[in-house]
Design a protein around this motif. Structure first.
Motif, PDB file in Angstrom:
ATOM      1  N   GLN A 150      24.629  -7.622 -18.402  1.00  0.00           N
ATOM      2  CA  GLN A 150      23.174  -7.577 -18.358  1.00  0.00           C
ATOM      3  C   GLN A 150      22.681  -8.470 -17.231  1.00  0.00           C
ATOM      4  OE1 GLN A 150      21.206  -8.886 -21.948  1.00  0.00           O
ATOM      5  NE2 GLN A 150      19.434  -7.588 -21.563  1.00  0.00           N
ATOM      6  N   LEU A 151      21.786  -7.931 -16.419  1.00  0.00           N
ATOM      7  CA  LEU A 151      21.078  -8.709 -15.407  1.00  0.00           C
ATOM      8  C   LEU A 151      19.607  -8.715 -15.790  1.00  0.00           C
ATOM      9  CD1 LEU A 151      22.584  -7.328 -12.054  1.00  0.00           C
ATOM     10  CD2 LEU A 151      23.483  -9.092 -13.567  1.00  0.00           C
ATOM     11  N   VAL A 152      19.017  -9.903 -15.801  1.00  0.00           N
ATOM     12  CA  VAL A 152      17.616 -10.025 -16.203  1.00  0.00           C
ATOM     13  C   VAL A 152      16.850 -10.755 -15.118  1.00  0.00           C
ATOM     14  CG1 VAL A 152      16.010 -10.907 -17.912  1.00  0.00           C
ATOM     15  CG2 VAL A 152      18.245 -10.038 -18.634  1.00  0.00           C
ATOM     16  N   GLU A 153      15.868 -10.073 -14.554  1.00  0.00           N
ATOM     17  CA  GLU A 153      14.998 -10.679 -13.554  1.00  0.00           C
ATOM     18  C   GLU A 153      13.775 -11.293 -14.238  1.00  0.00           C
ATOM     19  OE1 GLU A 153      16.471  -6.681 -11.747  1.00  0.00           O
ATOM     20  OE2 GLU A 153      15.674  -7.407 -13.657  1.00  0.00           O
ATOM     21  N   SER A 154      13.267 -12.346 -13.633  1.00  0.00           N
ATOM     22  CA  SER A 154      12.040 -12.969 -14.110  1.00  0.00           C
ATOM     23  C   SER A 154      11.345 -13.640 -12.932  1.00  0.00           C
ATOM     24  CB  SER A 154      12.325 -13.986 -15.217  1.00  0.00           C
ATOM     25  OG  SER A 154      13.165 -15.019 -14.727  1.00  0.00           O
ATOM     26  N   GLY A 155      10.090 -14.015 -13.163  1.00  0.00           N
ATOM     27  CA  GLY A 155       9.356 -14.764 -12.153  1.00  0.00           C
ATOM     28  C   GLY A 155       8.337 -13.955 -11.375  1.00  0.00           C
ATOM     29  N   GLY A 156       8.271 -12.661 -11.637  1.00  0.00           N
ATOM     30  CA  GLY A 156       7.280 -11.858 -10.951  1.00  0.00           C
ATOM     31  C   GLY A 156       5.882 -12.153 -11.459  1.00  0.00           C
ATOM     32  N   GLY A 157       4.899 -11.558 -10.777  1.00  0.00           N
ATOM     33  CA  GLY A 157       3.526 -11.764 -11.194  1.00  0.00           C
ATOM     34  C   GLY A 157       2.559 -11.370 -10.104  1.00  0.00           C
ATOM     35  N   LEU A 158       1.329 -11.798 -10.304  1.00  0.00           N
ATOM     36  CA  LEU A 158       0.257 -11.522  -9.362  1.00  0.00           C
ATOM     37  C   LEU A 158      -0.021 -12.790  -8.550  1.00  0.00           C
ATOM     38  CD1 LEU A 158      -2.107  -9.783  -8.280  1.00  0.00           C
ATOM     39  CD2 LEU A 158      -3.445 -10.654 -10.220  1.00  0.00           C
ATOM     40  N   VAL A 159      -0.059 -12.650  -7.240  1.00  0.00           N
ATOM     41  CA  VAL A 159      -0.291 -13.796  -6.372  1.00  0.00           C
ATOM     42  C   VAL A 159      -1.158 -13.359  -5.201  1.00  0.00           C
ATOM     43  CG1 VAL A 159       1.809 -13.409  -5.015  1.00  0.00           C
ATOM     44  CG2 VAL A 159       0.848 -15.721  -5.172  1.00  0.00           C
ATOM     45  N   GLN A 160      -1.936 -14.281  -4.670  1.00  0.00           N
ATOM     46  CA  GLN A 160      -2.752 -13.965  -3.500  1.00  0.00           C
ATOM     47  C   GLN A 160      -1.901 -13.997  -2.239  1.00  0.00           C
ATOM     48  OE1 GLN A 160      -6.059 -16.726  -3.538  1.00  0.00           O
ATOM     49  NE2 GLN A 160      -7.349 -15.234  -4.592  1.00  0.00           N
ATOM     50  N   ALA A 161      -2.330 -13.266  -1.240  1.00  0.00           N
ATOM     51  CA  ALA A 161      -1.646 -13.280   0.050  1.00  0.00           C
ATOM     52  C   ALA A 161      -1.532 -14.715   0.556  1.00  0.00           C
ATOM     53  CB  ALA A 161      -2.397 -12.420   1.059  1.00  0.00           C
ATOM     54  N   GLY A 162      -0.356 -15.033   1.082  1.00  0.00           N
ATOM     55  CA  GLY A 162      -0.086 -16.390   1.532  1.00  0.00           C
ATOM     56  C   GLY A 162       0.565 -17.267   0.488  1.00  0.00           C
ATOM     57  N   GLY A 163       0.590 -16.799  -0.739  1.00  0.00           N
ATOM     58  CA  GLY A 163       1.168 -17.568  -1.822  1.00  0.00           C
ATOM     59  C   GLY A 163       2.671 -17.415  -1.924  1.00  0.00           C
ATOM     60  N   SER A 164       3.226 -18.027  -2.966  1.00  0.00           N
ATOM     61  CA  SER A 164       4.674 -18.037  -3.167  1.00  0.00           C
ATOM     62  C   SER A 164       5.032 -17.669  -4.601  1.00  0.00           C
ATOM     63  CB  SER A 164       5.234 -19.439  -2.873  1.00  0.00           C
ATOM     64  OG  SER A 164       5.009 -19.815  -1.536  1.00  0.00           O
ATOM     65  N   LEU A 165       6.203 -17.120  -4.739  1.00  0.00           N
ATOM     66  CA  LEU A 165       6.802 -16.867  -6.051  1.00  0.00           C
ATOM     67  C   LEU A 165       8.298 -17.117  -5.936  1.00  0.00           C
ATOM     68  CD1 LEU A 165       5.177 -13.495  -7.225  1.00  0.00           C
ATOM     69  CD2 LEU A 165       4.831 -15.734  -8.266  1.00  0.00           C
ATOM     70  N   ARG A 166       8.911 -17.483  -7.036  1.00  0.00           N
ATOM     71  CA  ARG A 166      10.364 -17.572  -7.085  1.00  0.00           C
ATOM     72  C   ARG A 166      10.868 -16.660  -8.183  1.00  0.00           C
ATOM     73  NH1 ARG A 166      14.446 -22.628  -8.315  1.00  0.00           N
ATOM     74  NH2 ARG A 166      13.718 -22.256 -10.459  1.00  0.00           N
ATOM     75  N   LEU A 167      11.662 -15.701  -7.793  1.00  0.00           N
ATOM     76  CA  LEU A 167      12.279 -14.794  -8.738  1.00  0.00           C
ATOM     77  C   LEU A 167      13.639 -15.340  -9.151  1.00  0.00           C
ATOM     78  CD1 LEU A 167      11.546 -11.326  -7.087  1.00  0.00           C
ATOM     79  CD2 LEU A 167      10.093 -12.709  -8.587  1.00  0.00           C
ATOM     80  N   SER A 168      13.997 -15.098 -10.396  1.00  0.00           N
ATOM     81  CA  SER A 168      15.301 -15.495 -10.921  1.00  0.00           C
ATOM     82  C   SER A 168      16.041 -14.263 -11.424  1.00  0.00           C
ATOM     83  CB  SER A 168      15.149 -16.481 -12.076  1.00  0.00           C
ATOM     84  OG  SER A 168      14.473 -17.647 -11.671  1.00  0.00           O
ATOM     85  N   CYS A 169      17.349 -14.295 -11.285  1.00  0.00           N
ATOM     86  CA  CYS A 169      18.211 -13.255 -11.834  1.00  0.00           C
ATOM     87  C   CYS A 169      19.308 -13.949 -12.623  1.00  0.00           C
ATOM     88  CB  CYS A 169      18.810 -12.400 -10.731  1.00  0.00           C
ATOM     89  SG  CYS A 169      19.964 -11.144 -11.321  1.00  0.00           S
ATOM     90  N   ALA A 170      19.337 -13.680 -13.906  1.00  0.00           N
ATOM     91  CA  ALA A 170      20.337 -14.283 -14.776  1.00  0.00           C
ATOM     92  C   ALA A 170      21.271 -13.198 -15.285  1.00  0.00           C
ATOM     93  CB  ALA A 170      19.667 -14.985 -15.947  1.00  0.00           C
TER      94      ALA A 170
END
Length: 114
Positions: A2-22
């Motif tokens: 099983q691979l599970v992604e997390s960390g997505g979402g809504l962000v404004q242009a110029g912003g940051s997100l960190r996605l994780s895969c476990a």
């Protein structure tokens, strides 16, 4: 497996997100781990990969903005996304590949508003 992604979402242009895969059921260090994305109405495309020896490669569209990395946890990989653009909006998928065997997660939605 099983691979599970997390960390997505809504962000404004110029912003940051960190996605994780476990991962469970496999040892990540043995695999080439990739992040792919599928924008609305388009085909899935490769974003970044990290090999078992830590080498990385990126799509031209994300070079200098995204970084794929190993986590402190044994079976975790990250995708740090900075300076996000509306065109980065997509479902992001984690992929683990070795020889002819590969596994996919179900994806996490990233939406970048202008």
């Amino acid at each position: 497996v099983q691979l599970v992604e997390s960390g997505g979402g809504l962000v404004q242009a110029g912003g940051s997100l960190r996605l994780s895969c476990a991962a469970s059921g496999i040892t990540f260090d043995d695999y080439v781990i990739g992040w792919f994305r599928q924008p609305p109405g388009k085909q899935r495309e490769l974003v970044a990969i990290i090999t078992s020896d830590g080498s990385t490669d990126y799509a031209e569209s994300v070079k200098g903005r995204f970084a794929i990395s190993r986590g402190n946890a044994k079976n975790t990989r990250y995708l740090q996304m900075n300076s996000l653009k509306p065109e980065d909006t997509a479902v992001y998928y984690c992929n683990a590949r070795i020889a002819n065997l590969e596994f996919w997660g179900r994806g996490t939605q990233v939406t970048v508003s202008s």
